[in-house]
Design an enzyme around this catalytic site. Structure first.
Site, short mmCIF file in Angstrom:
data_model
loop_
_atom_site.label_atom_id
_atom_site.label_comp_id
_atom_site.label_asym_id
_atom_site.label_seq_id
_atom_site.Cartn_x
_atom_site.Cartn_y
_atom_site.Cartn_z
N CYS A 1 16.33 -4.90 -1.96
CA CYS A 1 15.85 -3.57 -2.30
C CYS A 1 15.97 -3.29 -3.79
O CYS A 1 17.05 -3.43 -4.36
CB CYS A 1 16.67 -2.54 -1.52
SG CYS A 1 16.43 -0.83 -2.06
N TYR B 1 4.73 1.53 -5.33
CA TYR B 1 4.70 2.01 -3.95
C TYR B 1 3.51 2.94 -3.73
O TYR B 1 2.89 2.95 -2.65
CB TYR B 1 6.00 2.75 -3.61
CG TYR B 1 7.17 1.83 -3.42
CD1 TYR B 1 7.50 1.36 -2.16
CD2 TYR B 1 7.94 1.40 -4.50
CE1 TYR B 1 8.57 0.50 -1.96
CE2 TYR B 1 9.00 0.54 -4.32
CZ TYR B 1 9.32 0.09 -3.06
OH TYR B 1 10.36 -0.77 -2.88
#
Length: 316
Positions: free
Chosen positions: A55, A186
């Site tokens: 992550c 994103y």
């Protein structure tokens, strides 16, 4: 794409036809030197940073912890790269159990403090080893507090990640990096319409062009020394060619085709604390296996060749 999906790091994406938006509601409890009624005290050996190498938001905290020399002060638990909709899990540990917290799922630490916790189970999170309760998952505040609140435990030659004379400008740079680059990839990947994607794509590469120009004049974002701004940009850059270029359709060009950004990224990668805390296999497994809306067959690409991260960067 489903009407609404929950991303592992707290982003809700995307109501169909609209742009990606991130749920930025985090547990705001802090660990500080002079705690108030709602705070926890700085105390070596009490807390465990739970942060997945896969992550980018968690990777920041792992890097800062090492740069500042806090490895013996705050322990580290590392969930595996994949997870279900319920929680990050400790599937890399023997028996699938975190050896310190004794739990299979990070969710257990959240529920121990908040039995009706309503949002996604995110990393990084800091857990109180005494109680097994989550303390905070506010990723930006965690890294800021590692610098300011834990300062007395830093190693003697720790970098000044928040230099006072550059702090105001640095905050502006980090704000743009966050909105346009960290979050921008994103916004491309989870766009719910062509228009949303096109706008996100243009915003992302406008910001990358700005960074390319800036890094043509200076070794690091804020001058000749590494700061928190570099940590925050690095975790996106190191994922760009392996994941974002293809998986998120950020494909105007590769990172390797932007000479200043590519040299800068390798410069950081080859600095202790950065590249040794990058696991490309886990990064690729996470994105390509977890994001089933984008990659329903879960096939992980073999490329690209990543040995070039070790080539001379020419930035010194």
């Amino acid at each position: 794409m489903s009407e609404q999906s929950e991303h592992s790091t707290g982003g809700v994406y995307s109501v169909k036809g609209k742009e990606f938006t991130r749920d930025s509601r985090y547990i705001t409890t802090r660990i500080v030197r002079d705690p108030g009624p709602e705070d926890y005290p700085v105390e070596p050996g009490r807390y465990r940073l739970v942060a997945a190498y896969a992550c980018p938001w968690a990777n920041r905290a792992i890097i800062d912890r090492e740069l500042l020399g806090l490895q013996d002060v705050i322990s580290l638990g590392t969930p595996g790269p994949t997870h279900d909709a319920d929680s990050w899990t400790f599937d890399l540990d023997p028996g699938g159990v975190d050896p310190v917290l004794g739990i299979h799922k990070l969710k257990d630490a959240y529920l121990r403090r908040f039995p009706d916790y309503p949002r996604g189970i995110t990393v990084p999170a800091i857990v109180d080893e005494r109680t097994g309760e989550v303390v905070t998952n506010d990723f930006a505040q965690i890294t800021e507090d590692l610098f300011f609140e834990w300062k007395q435990y830093h190693r003697a030659d720790a970098p000044d990640l928040w230099p006072a004379d550059k702090r105001d400008e640095m905050k502006e740079v980090m704000r743009r990096v966050y909105t346009e680059v960290n979050n921008g990839v994103y916004r491309c990947g989870f766009a719910g319409s062509q228009q949303a994607y096109d706008e996100a794509f243009d915003r992302l590469f406008t910001a990358l062009d700005w960074l390319e120009e800036r890094l043509g004049r200076t070794r690091y974002l804020m001058g000749d020394a590494i700061t928190e701004a570099d940590v925050r940009l690095f975790t996106t850059l190191v994922r760009f060619d392996p994941v974002y270029h293809g998986h998120f359709k950020c494909n105007r060009n590769k990172l390797t085709e932007m000479p200043h950004l590519w040299g800068y990224a390798r410069d950081l990668f080859q600095t202790p604390g950065f590249g040794n805390n990058v696991d490309f296999a886990q990064i690729k497994d996470h994105y390509y296996k977890v994001h089933v809306d984008l990659n329903p067959n879960g096939i992980v690409p073999k490329g690209p060749d990543l040995d070039n991260w070790h080539t001379p960067h020419g930035r010194a």
